[in-house]
Design a protein around this motif. Structure first.
Motif, PDB file in Angstrom:
ATOM      1  N   TRP A  41      39.528  36.729  42.329  1.00 45.95           N
ATOM      2  CA  TRP A  41      40.133  36.213  43.555  1.00 45.95           C
ATOM      3  C   TRP A  41      39.261  36.565  44.753  1.00 45.95           C
ATOM      4  CZ3 TRP A  41      46.129  37.248  44.109  1.00 45.95           C
ATOM      5  CH2 TRP A  41      46.829  36.490  43.144  1.00 45.95           C
ATOM      6  N   THR A  47      44.354  39.109  49.521  1.00 46.11           N
ATOM      7  CA  THR A  47      44.631  38.524  48.210  1.00 46.11           C
ATOM      8  C   THR A  47      44.610  39.563  47.092  1.00 46.11           C
ATOM      9  OG1 THR A  47      42.289  37.947  47.928  1.00 46.11           O
ATOM     10  CG2 THR A  47      43.717  36.285  48.940  1.00 46.11           C
ATOM     11  N   SER A  48      43.422  39.947  46.664  1.00 49.78           N
ATOM     12  CA  SER A  48      43.311  40.849  45.514  1.00 49.78           C
ATOM     13  C   SER A  48      43.842  42.243  45.815  1.00 49.78           C
ATOM     14  CB  SER A  48      41.851  40.936  45.048  1.00 49.78           C
ATOM     15  OG  SER A  48      41.021  41.442  46.076  1.00 49.78           O
ATOM     16  N   GLU A 108      52.607  35.355  50.825  1.00 48.04           N
ATOM     17  CA  GLU A 108      52.182  35.643  49.460  1.00 48.04           C
ATOM     18  C   GLU A 108      50.659  35.629  49.332  1.00 48.04           C
ATOM     19  OE1 GLU A 108      54.699  33.030  46.746  1.00 48.04           O
ATOM     20  OE2 GLU A 108      55.323  32.448  48.767  1.00 48.04           O
ATOM     21  N   LYS A 110      48.828  34.679  46.906  1.00 50.22           N
ATOM     22  CA  LYS A 110      48.333  33.435  46.295  1.00 50.22           C
ATOM     23  C   LYS A 110      48.199  32.313  47.320  1.00 50.22           C
ATOM     24  CE  LYS A 110      49.914  34.099  41.518  1.00 50.22           C
ATOM     25  NZ  LYS A 110      50.809  33.591  40.459  1.00 50.22           N
ATOM     26  N   LEU A 113      45.023  32.897  49.107  1.00 50.63           N
ATOM     27  CA  LEU A 113      43.918  32.486  48.239  1.00 50.63           C
ATOM     28  C   LEU A 113      43.718  30.979  48.294  1.00 50.63           C
ATOM     29  CD1 LEU A 113      41.854  33.348  46.030  1.00 50.63           C
ATOM     30  CD2 LEU A 113      43.679  32.945  44.356  1.00 50.63           C
ATOM     31  N   ASP A 114      44.803  30.224  48.204  1.00 44.09           N
ATOM     32  CA  ASP A 114      44.705  28.767  48.252  1.00 44.09           C
ATOM     33  C   ASP A 114      44.125  28.294  49.585  1.00 44.09           C
ATOM     34  OD1 ASP A 114      45.705  28.509  45.709  1.00 44.09           O
ATOM     35  OD2 ASP A 114      47.713  27.882  46.323  1.00 44.09           O
ATOM     36  N   ASP A 367      53.488  38.464  38.475  1.00 41.45           N
ATOM     37  CA  ASP A 367      53.193  37.047  38.699  1.00 41.45           C
ATOM     38  C   ASP A 367      52.818  36.777  40.147  1.00 41.45           C
ATOM     39  OD1 ASP A 367      55.974  37.792  39.130  1.00 41.45           O
ATOM     40  OD2 ASP A 367      56.355  35.689  39.572  1.00 41.45           O
ATOM     41  N   GLY A 370      49.067  38.020  40.301  1.00 38.43           N
ATOM     42  CA  GLY A 370      48.115  37.547  39.304  1.00 38.43           C
ATOM     43  C   GLY A 370      47.710  38.606  38.297  1.00 38.43           C
ATOM     44  N   LYS A 377      45.195  43.387  42.008  1.00 36.10           N
ATOM     45  CA  LYS A 377      43.969  43.341  41.205  1.00 36.10           C
ATOM     46  C   LYS A 377      42.992  44.446  41.584  1.00 36.10           C
ATOM     47  CE  LYS A 377      44.053  38.333  40.412  1.00 36.10           C
ATOM     48  NZ  LYS A 377      43.775  38.272  38.957  1.00 36.10           N
TER      49      LYS A 377
END
Length: 538
Positions: A41, A47-48, A108, A110, A113-114, A367, A370, A377
């Motif tokens: 990521w 994010t991570s 969030e 994710k 990240l998007d 979830d 990730g 992460k």
């Protein structure tokens, strides 16, 4: 072992916010970029590492680069386009998706990240930016005062043999979380705590200690389902952490008592959920999912989701930077164990305001992050090695008390702005912790220029600054700004056929480079009305 050679104009080591923005800025100027990332990521803190953006009170109108503010609006737009928001939420121009109180934009990981992928997509799809995931630097070749190549190791899957690639570029940007490239290249750097004789800072140590670094945190995501039991197996180090007593507290680390940000010499009581007893709730502190803003549930038993990034899982039992690999590995694992222990304590022993103990309905939500185990992460590492620079930012540049009537410190060579308290989490040896009021600040170009190496630049929280100053320059919008300005600096230097130091030493070049930044939407000075506001608060 296989080894390849990859050559681009710029090599960016580290795919956090600073690294992504350095790559984006360079690519916008027509350069080719290799960007490496140790996880799968991009995005680092957002994010991570699962840390919502820490921001100042002017963020909705100024005090950040145009791209950072674009990112924030893209996040809000993502929710408006894809989530069944209530009319009130849909029409809220300053939508806070999770309604967490740590940030005006708790959301969030994710989604971040998007949005980052979307912002980078024109350059990723045309391969002007090429990303190498699961990749870390292992060796740097140098000649005189220049880097000539960086060899990286990358693993395609668990259990496979590492592959090695030699990365060659005109410039190398260190956007790693710990300043890895500085150490591997022999670039002069500082780590940990400086001494008062070094910096003349009131809050500095009497004697420098390069290993007295800020605590790290391995964040977890959790929800809560009343009446259910999601108690995890007892963590291996739980008994240790259950008894661990911070030197600055009369309570164990796994308790509802932690340092008060308003006065770090005092302790403050917290609890888990909002209540009518006046005890501060940590649940909505870093809440990133709040179904109350949705018209309809998106799944059965949809729950609020919150991130555990609290004082209770700040890991200050040992350093992870600049120590032998076995010690680093042990401390990284112990940081994970501390967070698992916090989860188990919450599930089984945490005192409730009703007199009971434990919240077994706490559930790890991998979830959301990730991962399989519910932890981020990568750990949130607050402090990096820092270059010895042509200009070093200190407490004197930022502290409200020390600046006094002088107000915001302005630099003729400013390349950006930011604002945050000098927030030092407990350090691993002396356990010092500060939350020093600040004035809004600027980022001097001189803090980006190493004293010797000609073609390496810092691109995140590794600029020329002291540990104490780093307490405010490490936050999301500032790291973003540093990376973006470093990317444009490399582009300007290549276009002009000069080095970054030569840019710094020329008034004309500094001015022209700043024009490039301003055109790109980088704010280099705080507006006059903000300065008047901080000097004359109502």
């Amino acid at each position: 072992m296989t080894e390849q050679i990859r050559q681009t104009d710029v090599v960016v080591i580290g795919g956090g916010l600073g690294g992504c923005m350095a790559a984006l800025a360079a690519a916008k100027q027509g350069l080719t970029v290799t960007l490496t990332e140790p996880t799968d990521w991009l995005g680092g803190q957002l994010t991570s590492q699962a840390v919502p953006p820490d921001e100042h009170r002017w963020i909705e109108r100024t005090g950040a680069t145009a791209t950072f503010r674009e990112f924030r609006e893209r996040v809000r737009d993502y929710y408006r386009r894809n989530y069944p928001l209530t009319d009130e939420a849909m029409n809220n121009p300053i939508l806070n998706p999770g309604n967490g109180w740590v940030s005006r934009l708790a959301h969030e990981p994710k989604i971040a990240l998007d949005v980052l992928h979307e912002m980078l997509s024109p350059y990723l799809h045309t391969q002007r930016i090429q990303v190498l995931y699961h990749t870390v630097p292992v060796e740097v070749a140098t000649e005189y005062d220049r880097i000539v190549s960086v060899t990286v190791s990358h693993t395609q899957a668990v259990g496979t043999v590492n592959e090695y690639t030699q990365l060659i570029g005109q410039y190398y940007l260190d956007a790693t979380e710990e300043g890895d490239l500085l150490a591997q290249s022999g670039t002069e750097f500082v780590s940990g705590a400086e001494s008062k004789s070094d910096t003349n800072e009131p809050h500095a140590l009497e004697h420098a200690d390069p290993l007295d670094m800020q605590s790290i945190t391995h964040v977890a995501a959790v929800d809560y389902v009343e009446g259910e039991d999601f108690t995890i197996d007892k963590p291996a180090e739980y008994e240790y952490w259950r008894e661990y007593m911070p030197s600055f507290s009369r309570f164990p680390i796994l308790s509802w008592y932690a340092s008060d940000a308003n006065d770090t010499t005092k302790l403050k009581e917290f609890t888990l959920f909002p209540n009518d007893q006046g005890v501060t709730s940590l649940w909505d502190y870093r809440r990133i999912i709040d179904p109350a803003i949705w018209q309809q549930p998106l799944r059965e038993q949809i729950q609020e989701v919150s991130l555990l990034n609290w004082a209770q899982n700040d890991y200050y039992a040992g350093a992870v930077t600049g120590v032998p690999i076995y010690e680093r590995t042990q401390n990284l694992e112990s940081a994970r164990q501390l967070t698992f222990s916090l989860v188990y304590w919450l599930q089984t022993e945490a005192p409730r305001l009703d007199g009971g103990k434990g919240f077994p309905g706490i559930r790890l939500r991998g979830d959301i992050l990730g991962t399989a185990d519910g932890l981020a992460k990568a750990p949130y590492i607050r402090e990096s090695r820092r270059i010895k620079a042509l200009y070093t930012i200190t407490e004197h540049d930022v502290s409200k008390e020390l600046r006094g009537a002088e107000g915001i410190k302005r630099y003729e060579d400013s390349v950006g702005v930011g604002s945050y308290s000098l927030d030092l989490h407990p350090t691993v040896k002396t356990h010092r912790t500060f939350y020093i009021p600040n004035y809004p600040f600027e980022i001097p170009l001189g803090s980006l220029i190493p004293v010797r190496v000609k073609n390496l630049l810092p691109a995140c929280k590794n600029i020329g600054m002291t540990q104490i100053a780093g307490g405010c320059y490490r936050l999301h919008p500032v790291e973003w700004n540093i990376g973006e300005s470093a990317g444009y600096l490399v582009a300007y230097a290549i276009q002009q056929g000069i080095t970054p130091r030569e840019v710094y030493e020329s008034t004309e070049h500094v001015s022209r480079y700043q024009d490039m930044l301003i055109e790109a939407g980088v704010v280099i000075h705080w507006p006059e009305d903000v300065e008047q506001e901080v000097l004359n608060p109502q």
